[in-house]
Design a protein around this motif. Structure first.
Motif, short mmCIF file in Angstrom:
data_model
loop_
_atom_site.label_atom_id
_atom_site.label_comp_id
_atom_site.label_asym_id
_atom_site.label_seq_id
_atom_site.Cartn_x
_atom_site.Cartn_y
_atom_site.Cartn_z
N TYR A 10 0.79 -1.20 -0.08
CA TYR A 10 0.00 -0.22 -0.05
C TYR A 10 0.87 1.27 -0.10
N ALA A 11 2.13 1.19 0.71
CA ALA A 11 2.86 2.33 0.81
C ALA A 11 3.51 2.73 -0.56
N ILE A 12 3.83 1.62 -1.14
CA ILE A 12 4.49 1.66 -2.74
C ILE A 12 3.48 2.07 -3.61
N LEU A 13 2.24 1.73 -3.63
CA LEU A 13 1.19 2.20 -4.57
C LEU A 13 1.06 3.77 -4.29
N GLN A 14 1.18 4.22 -3.09
CA GLN A 14 1.04 5.68 -2.69
C GLN A 14 2.25 6.43 -3.02
N HIS A 15 3.09 5.77 -2.88
CA HIS A 15 4.44 6.66 -3.41
C HIS A 15 4.66 6.76 -4.65
N GLU A 16 4.40 5.67 -5.40
CA GLU A 16 4.95 5.57 -6.67
C GLU A 16 3.75 6.28 -7.57
N SER A 17 2.84 6.44 -7.26
CA SER A 17 1.47 7.12 -8.14
C SER A 17 1.83 8.76 -8.15
N GLU A 18 1.61 9.17 -9.28
CA GLU A 18 1.52 10.71 -9.30
C GLU A 18 0.57 11.37 -8.46
N PRO A 19 0.90 12.71 -7.96
CA PRO A 19 -0.17 13.23 -6.98
C PRO A 19 -1.67 13.42 -7.91
N SER A 20 -1.37 13.61 -9.10
CA SER A 20 -2.61 13.90 -9.80
C SER A 20 -3.45 12.93 -10.23
N HIS A 21 -3.02 11.60 -10.01
CA HIS A 21 -3.70 10.44 -10.30
C HIS A 21 -3.76 9.55 -8.87
N ARG A 22 -3.39 10.15 -7.77
CA ARG A 22 -3.20 9.10 -6.59
C ARG A 22 -4.47 8.20 -6.19
N ALA A 23 -5.61 9.07 -6.12
CA ALA A 23 -6.84 8.86 -5.80
C ALA A 23 -7.41 7.76 -6.84
N ARG A 24 -7.18 8.01 -7.93
CA ARG A 24 -7.65 7.03 -9.15
C ARG A 24 -6.88 5.63 -9.01
N VAL A 25 -5.65 6.00 -8.81
CA VAL A 25 -4.80 4.35 -8.48
C VAL A 25 -5.38 3.76 -7.59
N ILE A 26 -5.73 4.37 -6.33
CA ILE A 26 -6.44 3.45 -5.29
C ILE A 26 -7.46 3.14 -5.75
N ALA A 27 -8.29 3.68 -6.41
CA ALA A 27 -9.78 3.33 -6.88
C ALA A 27 -9.51 2.27 -7.74
N ALA A 28 -8.64 2.16 -8.70
CA ALA A 28 -8.46 1.05 -9.58
C ALA A 28 -7.86 -0.37 -8.83
N ASN A 29 -7.00 -0.02 -7.72
CA ASN A 29 -6.67 -0.99 -6.97
C ASN A 29 -7.83 -1.67 -6.12
N ASN A 30 -8.73 -0.89 -5.77
CA ASN A 30 -10.07 -1.17 -5.17
C ASN A 30 -10.68 -2.19 -6.10
N ILE A 31 -10.82 -1.78 -7.19
CA ILE A 31 -11.60 -2.67 -8.32
C ILE A 31 -10.94 -3.92 -8.41
N ILE A 32 -9.59 -3.89 -8.41
CA ILE A 32 -8.85 -5.03 -8.87
C ILE A 32 -9.14 -6.06 -7.42
N ASN A 33 -8.99 -5.52 -6.38
CA ASN A 33 -9.34 -6.17 -5.04
C ASN A 33 -10.77 -6.62 -5.26
N ALA A 34 -11.82 -6.16 -5.43
CA ALA A 34 -13.16 -6.48 -5.59
C ALA A 34 -13.20 -7.80 -6.41
N LEU A 35 -12.49 -7.57 -7.49
CA LEU A 35 -12.67 -8.60 -8.45
C LEU A 35 -12.10 -9.91 -8.14
N ALA A 36 -10.80 -9.66 -7.40
CA ALA A 36 -10.24 -10.99 -6.85
C ALA A 36 -10.95 -11.75 -5.59
N MET A 37 -11.74 -10.96 -4.94
CA MET A 37 -12.50 -11.44 -3.85
C MET A 37 -13.88 -12.02 -4.36
N THR A 38 -14.53 -11.56 -5.68
CA THR A 38 -15.32 -12.15 -6.20
C THR A 38 -15.01 -13.59 -6.74
N VAL A 39 -13.77 -13.59 -7.47
CA VAL A 39 -13.52 -14.65 -8.16
C VAL A 39 -13.18 -15.75 -7.00
#
Length: 462
Positions: free
Chosen positions: A357-386
């Motif tokens: 999680y720290a790497i995701l926050q640190h490596e993402s551009e400030p202008s896209h950071r919340a959207r990166v977290i949102a994409a991570n949440n989508i992938i997490n939700a897909l993984a849990m559904t599968v």
């Protein structure tokens, strides 16, 4: 010098966010657990639908907003002050929990399902905010500690909400108690959200407006196009796939494999939450504030070993005429081994996921950071559904819950190999550092000054 955890928990730049997200996670699981128990034992027959069908429908309604609204939530968080959004989201939570309380009081399945969908939407909007807020309010050397506290607090909130919601709702006036606690926590969350310091938008006012499904597709495409973001997101998703399988499967494991009752389920849930907290704190202790994935393979190894050993330890349990309570279970041979494996598995999960999680926050551009977290949440939700679909199919074909956990442990081995290869330079540095420290008693002081001077530091051996 005070612990970084104490410093953060007593600082306004972190403490209000921590308490706000804790109360929100507690409410999510309070209502989910209450609805599951209430539907199974009270409302299923009235509705004409099977309890399992209603519980599956409830789970689907809670996770659907993550697919529908995550992208738009990330876009909104990047173009608007995140503290302002948090206050509005928490204000909405008061109404959502009020609807849930009314549904429990009236024993109305439609009202309860509507409230659960509302809470899922609330969590979808708040998720990108809490993780994107951290880099704005914390220093780079505090990110690991901040994520460790968020992770530990989230699992503690899940534990408390699940236990309270599942154990109280069927009592006389239990629905009133659950509803009152939920509304009270929502109000408290709104109050604490008002103390979160401003977190201005990272993009200008001319940034694109939220666009629901289109944004969800766009943010996932953005993350998948950058390996530095995709790989941590996939690894985090594996943790949630594994963790969701374990947590949702504990009642089945206890009843059908360990022949234990709900007291043992509660004990195992508590130990799992404690384990995640211990692993999360250990991640910060090992990294000393550095944003690095070098200990992620170690966390994966612990998860895999403990899951396989838990399966082996559950073999050959004698079938009992009555399900064992906690005291009886603890006296049975092999029980402490199973509980130790569960704690170890959870601790490995905390060590595995906090740096990611720290790497995701640190490596993402400030202008896209919340959207990166949102994409991570989508992938997490897909993984849990599968995970839920595959687990249901395997269990339906006769696999036991113990065997399923063992399979998850074995399936973690490729994840360990891949992450170890990606961070091989960091692993080698860690091995060399350990050898120098243990065999030659070499100690290095002042590395923080080197990091401050990078990339222009010159190191001369003396």
């Amino acid at each position: 010098m005070r612990s970084p955890f104490v410093q953060l928990l007593t600082a306004r730049r972190f403490a209000p966010l921590f308490v706000t997200q804790f109360l929100g996670a507690f409410n999510d699981n309070l209502l989910k657990a209450s609805l599951g128990i209430f539907v199974t034992y009270r409302l299923a027959e009235q509705s004409g639908l099977g309890a399992s069908s209603l519980v599956m429908l409830a789970g689907g309604l809670f996770i659907t907003p993550f697919f529908l609204f995550s992208g738009a939530s990330g876009t909104l968080a990047d173009r608007t002050d995140k503290a302002t959004i948090a206050r509005w989201v928490k204000l909405a939570e008061i109404g959502i929990m009020g609807l849930g309380a009314w549904g429990l009081w009236q024993q109305s399945i439609p009202l309860l399902l509507a409230a659960l969908f509302g809470l899922g939407t609330h969590s979808t909007v708040f998720g990108p905010i809490k993780y994107a807020l951290l880099p704005q309010h914390l220093g780079a050397d505090e990110l690991v500690a901040g994520n460790a506290l968020i992770e530990a607090g989230t699992f503690l909130a899940i534990l408390l909400g699940t236990i309270l919601g599942g154990s109280v709702v069927l009592f006389d006036r239990g629905a009133l108690v659950v509803g009152g606690v939920g509304v009270g926590c929502a109000i408290a969350g709104w109050i604490t959200s008002r103390q979160i310091p401003p977190a201005p938008a990272s993009v200008g006012p001319d940034a694109p407006r939220p666009r629901l499904l289109r944004d969800s597709l766009d943010v996932v495409q953005y993350v998948t196009s950058q390996s530095k973001l995709l790989l941590p997101a996939l690894a985090v998703s594996w943790f949630w796939l594994f963790g969701a399988t374990v947590v949702s499967g504990l009642p089945v494991l206890a009843k059908d494999v360990l022949f234990a009752n709900e007291q043992v389920v509660t004990l195992m849930l508590a130990l799992f939450a404690i384990g995640v907290g211990v692993g999360s704190i250990l991640a910060e202790r090992l990294l000393h504030g550095e944003v690095s994935a070098r200990h992620v393979p170690l966390g994966g190894c612990v998860m895999a070993f403990c899951a396989v050993d838990l399966y082996l330890g559950s073999l050959g349990r004698p079938r009992a005429t009555e399900l064992a309570g906690a005291a009886t279970f603890l006296r049975e041979p092999g029980s402490w081994r199973i509980l130790a494996d569960l704690v170890g598995l959870a601790a490995g999960g905390g060590l595995f996921t906090v740096p990611l999680y720290a790497i995701l926050q640190h490596e993402s551009e400030p202008s896209h950071r919340a959207r990166v977290i949102a994409a991570n949440n989508i992938i997490n939700a897909l993984a849990m559904t599968v995970a839920a679909v595959v687990a249901a199919a395997l269990l339906a074909r006769g696999m036991t819950m113990g065997e399923l956990l063992g399979l998850c442990g074995v399936a973690t081995i490729p994840v360990i190999v891949i992450t170890a290869w990606i961070v091989r330079r960091g692993l080698m540095k860690g091995v060399v550092r350990l050898v120098l420290r243990v065999l030659y008693r070499v100690e290095v002081d002042g590395l923080e000054h080197v990091r401050a001077a990078l990339p222009h530091a010159v190191i001369a051996a003396n």
